[in-house]
Design an enzyme around this catalytic site. Structure first.
Site, PDB file in Angstrom:
ATOM      1  CD  GLU A   1      -3.047  -0.987   2.357  1.00  0.00           C
ATOM      2  OE1 GLU A   1      -4.222  -1.337   2.055  1.00  0.00           O
ATOM      3  OE2 GLU A   1      -2.930  -0.208   3.329  1.00  0.00           O
TER       4      GLU A   1
ATOM      5  CD  GLU B   1      -4.695  -5.928   2.414  1.00  0.00           C
ATOM      6  OE1 GLU B   1      -5.404  -5.409   3.107  1.00  0.00           O
ATOM      7  OE2 GLU B   1      -3.472  -5.970   2.432  1.00  0.00           O
TER       8      GLU B   1
END
Length: 814
Positions: free
Chosen positions: A399, A471
């Site tokens: 991320e 995710e």
């Protein structure tokens, strides 16, 4: 060619001092520990992440016999969190700056032979270190300590330093036992280390055997003369002929042995557990051995209650077993760092695909930090690249923002070290810079009332390259085992919605849900008690309702789960809410007080792109009105049934508009007295004031009953205890058994609001991990026991406050 495990007889002090480095330091006042070890055991709830952040010291005595002189002594630590300085007899042997990969020191010149030697480890587990994943906030705890195996390899002066194998297969065909390749080529990259120039005649041989069969046959041999000091690398290929392929349903494994000869005498060997397979991500999906496979996985942290990362091989393997056999997934992402080889080995054995990535979480640091990240990547790829289960390397910090210069380096390095696999990198924003082979994205767009995920075209900047979701869910809808029923059902539906939408979209390679189980975290995250309740299981690996959205994909064990306890007072306005059947059976028959209501088929699900999607229970009446109300015509009965079932599900005030219209027309036409309406509702739906309602659900597979669930008001309770193994066997260190505990009613159903205390006690040759008084949480909890280095027996006793006692007996082999 000898390996000595050094997991026992360590001493530990929470406060490091420089005099610990000296050989004459007195460790007798320190705590004696065994590896794996955590610097600090933590509370389950409301732990403090600062408690494990310390500069601590480990010490151990190591006797080196005289006959080792002239050999190469390689001391390896599989994992120390997070910066380690290793000293031998007061001399610095090595420094290592990450907690997630192994490191090795050649201590041949530092030891005294035929004498005691002193190993000191300075362990820095502070999160202020300038190394990944540190530098800013992190949504998981990082713990500390020597938490993976320690061992000493004894080798000759010339030895095999590394072997990397990959393969090319062709002429694929499917047989009754799985996929085969008519032709297979093994490509080998071998590094030979030598301490001084040697003019000898050398030979490298490759041999292959079915795994653990020891029926080796020679597939290649290479002769050379002379080797200079330092290292020499060799590349060659071997023809292995027809082989059985490694696949998710038939994970065929081979042992490929590399033997080094000097003047016709074998001086070293390395055995690699290897799988032949062809795994590739394409723009239209993921392909394994030529067939398209939708990836369906979960993310996993390597943490456990109380001890964090410090669990032995048996617990690492158990997690892989749970993922494959209980949760029914075909893949796992090792978020957000490389995990134990024992875990990945078990994935190899089970046929569980792995996406692994180098350490990091959102933050990118300075040049020193980035250089360490490249070292971490190098170590990860070199140490893990022989695992057939690994299908993709993660070469971006999870991320993080784009950094083309940095990520150009990570991609180039990874492709150089392993040209046989593609690269990916997890991001949480769309249309980012795309330097990897696969665009991997954390899609948190689903909010429960919209589609399960975004389209590929909405996310990736290049439609001609592969894409998958790394995710989903997780923090979007944290769910505790003790949350109300409607919350737990919505959590389940969110997972089903994403899986359904991903299955629908053919150009998405697959998805990884967040996450396998709940985990401890920092103060900046979680539910205030330092726990992220993001898992489909609790921290002890007890299933939440959402877990069975995945479990139904496996076929070894029948699954039948009803999402409700059928207690009307649990829902607003005493409605039943949405009740779902989760099953991998062909159909489920529903009964009320032994009267047949309805048979639900697997095709009745609203999740049309899932083979076994959750099935909504939409009938609580069956033919009861038809059989008991002869004065009503069939049209009346049908209308009454529709109206009553809608009221049962959604209550009087939230009925579907079409059903409200039907009820209005029914009243206009038949003008029933309200007393009659209430009588029908009580008689055919709720049974107020009558005998207790018992629901029975029976699952059928191939027309045979395979599982039954009975739901009725509880009239007794007991503990249901699942122990993963009772034979504790010490191989290289202590062994641990996981005990999952549930409080269940007389029908075996978990009591979701049982939060009573349990008292634990152990006797004999076992020890308890964690406190001896624990609490049920949502009717579930767990504990661990470990062996103590003794052969004998042990007993764990679990007592409730309501008079139930469970005893588990263990045998221990040291």
């Amino acid at each position: 060619m000898e390996r000595l495990y050094l997991n026992n007889d360590w001493y530990f002090n929470e406060s490091f001092s420089e005099d610990m480095i000296n050989s004459d330091y007195d460790w007798s006042k320190a705590k004696k520990v065994r590896i794996p070890h955590t610097v600090k055991e933590l509370d389950y709830h409301y732990c403090n992440e600062e408690d494990y952040q310390m500069l601590s010291g480990y010490g151990r005595v190591l006797y080196i016999p005289k006959y080792y002189e002239g050999k190469t002594l390689l001391l390896t630590f599989e994992g120390i969190a997070h910066r380690a300085e290793v000293y031998i007899n007061g001399t610095l042997a090595i420094i290592h700056n990450t907690g997630y990969t192994a490191f090795t020191a050649d201590i041949s010149e530092l030891v005294n032979y035929d004498e005691k030697n002193y190993i000191t480890v300075k362990c820095d587990s502070r999160e202020s270190l300038n190394t990944p994943p540190f530098g800013y906030v992190i949504d998981y705890l990082t713990y500390g300590g020597i938490y993976r195996d320690v061992y000493l390899d004894v080798k000759e002066e010339t030895y095999i330093k590394d072997v990397f194998l990959h393969s090319k297969i062709s002429e694929l065909h499917l047989t009754q036992t799985g996929y085969k390749a008519g032709q297979s080529t093994v490509f080998s990259e071998i590094c030979i280390a030598c301490k001084k120039d040697r003019d000898s005649n050398f030979r490298i041989e490759h041999l292959i055997s079915f795994h653990d069969k020891n029926d080796y046959k020679l597939i290649s041999s290479y002769d050379f003369t002379g080797i200079i000091e330092d290292t020499r690398e060799f590349k060659f290929k071997s023809q292995a002929g027809e082989v059985n392929l490694w696949d998710i349903n038939s994970p065929n494994l081979y042992d490929i042995k590399t033997v080094l000869y000097e003047n016709n005498e074998a001086i070293d060997e390395r055995v690699i557990k290897f799988g032949f397979r062809k795994a590739i991500f394409k723009k239209n999906g993921f392909f394994l051995n030529g067939r398209k496979l939708k990836i369906r996985g979960l993310n996993r942290h390597q943490s456990y209650a109380y001890v964090g990362y410090a669990m032995p091989d048996s617990m690492q393997k158990l997690d892989a077993d749970i993922l494959k056999n209980e949760l029914g997934v075909n893949a796992v992402r090792t978020s957000h760092y490389p995990q134990s080889h024992a875990f990945i080995d078990r994935c190899d054995e089970l046929g569980l695909l792995v996406f692994t990535e180098f350490p990091g979480w959102q933050h990118i640091g300075d040049e020193e930090w980035k250089n360490q990240a490249l070292i971490n990547l190098d170590e990860m790829v070199v140490q893990y690249r022989n695992h057939p289960s690994i299908m993709l390397w993660g070469v971006r910090i999870n991320e993080s923002v784009d950094d083309d210069e940095f990520y150009t380096k990570t991609n180039e390095l990874c492709r150089k070290l392993d040209p046989s696999r593609q690269t990916g990198g997890v991001r949480c924003y769309k249309k980012g810079s795309f330097l990897e082979d696969v665009y991997t994205y954390n899609d948190f767009s689903h909010r429960g009332n919209n589609k399960g995920c975004d389209r590929k075209s909405e996310v990736t900047p290049d439609m001609d390259k592969p894409y998958f979701i790394s995710e989903y869910n997780g923090h979007m809808y944290p769910t505790k085992t003790f949350d109300d029923e409607e919350h737990r059902v919505l959590h389940m539906k969110r997972h089903a919605n994403v899986l359904n939408e991903v299955s629908k979209q053919a150009d998405i390679c697959g998805c990884f849900g967040w996450c396998m189980f709940d985990y401890n975290t920092h103060k900046d995250f979680g539910s205030g008690d330092r726990i992220c309740y993001h898992g489909v299981m609790d921290m002890f690996r007890n299933k939440k309702l959402a877990a069975d959205v995945y479990s139904v994909f496996q076929s070894k064990e029948p699954v039948l789960r009803i999402s409700s306890t059928m207690d009307k007072g649990e829902h607003p306005a005493s409605r039943k809410g949405d009740v779902y059947i989760l099953t991998n059976a062909d159909s489920v028959k529903m009964y009320k007080n032994d009267e047949f209501i309805k048979e639900y088929k697997s095709t009745d699900t609203e999740f049309k792109f899932l083979k076994h999607g959750p099935i909504l229970v939409d009938d609580y009446i069956g033919d009861a009105i038809l059989e008991n109300e002869p004065d009503l015509d069939k049209r009346q009965i049908e209308n009454i049934k529709i109206i009553l079932n809608e009221v049962a599900r959604n209550g009087m005030h939230d009925m579907d508009k079409a059903v409200i219209a039907k009820a209005f027309l029914y009243k206009l036409k038949y003008n029933p007295a309200m007393e009659k309406v209430y009588d029908f509702y009580s008689k055919y739906v709720e049974g107020w004031g009558n005998e207790a309602i018992t629901f029975k659900f029976v699952a059928f597979k191939n027309d045979q009953p395979v599982k039954e669930v009975i739901i009725s008001p509880p009239n007794s309770r007991k503990l249901s205890v699942t122990v993963d193994h009772t034979n504790l066997e010490e191989i290289n260190t202590y062994d641990v058994s996981a005990i999952r505990i549930q409080d269940v009613d007389n029908n075996g159903n978990v009591l979701p609001f049982s939060n009573d205390p349990l008292i634990l006690s152990v006797e004999g040759d076992i020890e308890l991990i964690g406190p001896d008084v624990i609490s049920l949480q949502g009717g579930m909890t767990g504990t661990y026991v470990k062996s103590t280095g003794k052969t004998g027996e042990g007993k764990l006793t679990i007592k409730t406050t309501y008079g139930c006692t469970e005893t588990i007996n263990f045998t221990c082999k040291a």
